[in-house]
Motif scaffolding. Structure first.
Motif, short mmCIF file in Angstrom:
data_model
loop_
_atom_site.label_atom_id
_atom_site.label_comp_id
_atom_site.label_asym_id
_atom_site.label_seq_id
_atom_site.Cartn_x
_atom_site.Cartn_y
_atom_site.Cartn_z
N TYR A 101 36.91 44.89 43.17
CA TYR A 101 37.37 44.19 41.97
C TYR A 101 38.86 44.50 41.86
O TYR A 101 39.31 45.59 42.20
N ALA A 102 39.61 43.52 41.39
CA ALA A 102 41.05 43.70 41.21
C ALA A 102 41.48 42.97 39.95
O ALA A 102 40.82 42.02 39.50
N ILE A 103 42.59 43.43 39.39
CA ILE A 103 43.18 42.73 38.25
C ILE A 103 44.14 41.69 38.80
O ILE A 103 45.02 42.00 39.61
N ASP A 104 43.94 40.44 38.40
CA ASP A 104 44.83 39.35 38.82
C ASP A 104 46.08 39.39 37.94
O ASP A 104 46.02 39.13 36.75
N LEU A 105 47.19 39.75 38.55
CA LEU A 105 48.45 39.89 37.82
C LEU A 105 49.31 38.63 37.90
O LEU A 105 50.45 38.63 37.46
N SER A 106 48.75 37.55 38.43
CA SER A 106 49.53 36.32 38.59
C SER A 106 49.74 35.58 37.28
O SER A 106 50.52 34.64 37.22
N ASN A 107 49.05 36.00 36.23
CA ASN A 107 49.24 35.42 34.91
C ASN A 107 49.17 36.53 33.87
O ASN A 107 48.94 37.68 34.21
N ASP A 110 56.44 53.12 45.03
CA ASP A 110 56.10 51.86 45.69
C ASP A 110 55.00 51.10 44.95
O ASP A 110 55.00 49.87 44.92
N ILE A 111 54.09 51.81 44.31
CA ILE A 111 53.05 51.15 43.50
C ILE A 111 53.69 50.50 42.28
O ILE A 111 53.42 49.35 41.95
N ILE A 112 54.56 51.24 41.61
CA ILE A 112 55.24 50.73 40.40
C ILE A 112 56.11 49.53 40.73
O ILE A 112 56.14 48.55 39.98
N LEU A 113 56.78 49.57 41.87
CA LEU A 113 57.64 48.45 42.26
C LEU A 113 56.82 47.22 42.65
O LEU A 113 57.23 46.09 42.39
N ARG A 114 55.68 47.45 43.27
CA ARG A 114 54.85 46.33 43.70
C ARG A 114 54.12 45.70 42.51
O ARG A 114 54.00 44.48 42.43
N TYR A 115 53.59 46.52 41.64
CA TYR A 115 52.81 46.04 40.50
C TYR A 115 53.57 46.40 39.22
O TYR A 115 53.27 47.39 38.56
N LYS A 116 54.54 45.58 38.90
CA LYS A 116 55.46 45.88 37.80
C LYS A 116 54.81 45.89 36.42
O LYS A 116 55.22 46.62 35.54
N VAL A 117 53.78 45.07 36.24
CA VAL A 117 53.13 44.98 34.93
C VAL A 117 51.64 45.25 35.09
O VAL A 117 50.86 44.34 35.38
N ILE A 118 51.25 46.50 34.93
CA ILE A 118 49.84 46.87 34.98
C ILE A 118 49.33 46.81 33.54
O ILE A 118 49.94 47.40 32.64
N PRO A 119 48.23 46.10 33.31
CA PRO A 119 47.72 45.98 31.94
C PRO A 119 47.54 47.34 31.27
O PRO A 119 47.04 48.29 31.88
#
Length: 142
Positions: A121-127, A32-41
């Motif tokens: 703190y979070a990584i913004d994955l919107s860009n 579920d983490i991988i599906l939600r956050y498809k591109v982790i830096p």
């Protein structure tokens, strides 16, 4: 990339952070983490492959590592604790809940603190930039 991670780990050690390094450089996150956050830096993936635990000396701030994401940690706070708090505050307001979930779908929490109230703190994955955003209570998504 490895040199920056090693430099950061050495900094944490010098500054008395509680750190447990992994023996095997691997990472296995829940589906579920991988599906939600498809591109982790890749930089954060590399850190997660090296670090099992990373907690500030005062034990009131910590990086979210593999065990936290997989709900296998002794830490009382879940990796998405602040999203859960926001959803609880939204109660039966489905539109507000949808906005909260959409916001967190693009923000991967990486660090939590309870030092001076709740913050993260979070990584913004919107860009594609992978910017780091900070949020704090009472409205984390603001």
């Amino acid at each position: 990339m490895d040199s920056k991670i090693i430099e950061f780990i050495n900094w944490a050690k010098r500054n008395n952070w509680s750190i447990i390094e992994k023996n095997e450089k691997s990472l296995c996150l829940r589906t579920d983490i991988i599906l939600r956050y498809k591109v982790i830096p890749s930089e954060y993936v590399e850190l997660l492959k090296r670090i099992k635990r990373l907690i500030a000396p005062n034990e009131k701030a910590w990086f979210i590592c593999e065990d936290e994401y997989n709900d296998k940690s002794e830490i009382v706070f879940k990796w998405n604790e602040f999203e859960l708090i926001s959803l609880e505050a939204a109660k039966d307001d489905d539109e507000w809940k949808s906005e909260i979930i959409s916001w967190w779908n693009e923000k991967l929490p990486i660090f939590l603190s309870v030092k001076d109230g709740y913050s993260f703190y979070a990584i913004d994955l919107s860009n594609n930039k992978g910017s780091i955003v900070k949020g704090y209570e009472p409205e984390f998504e603001e």
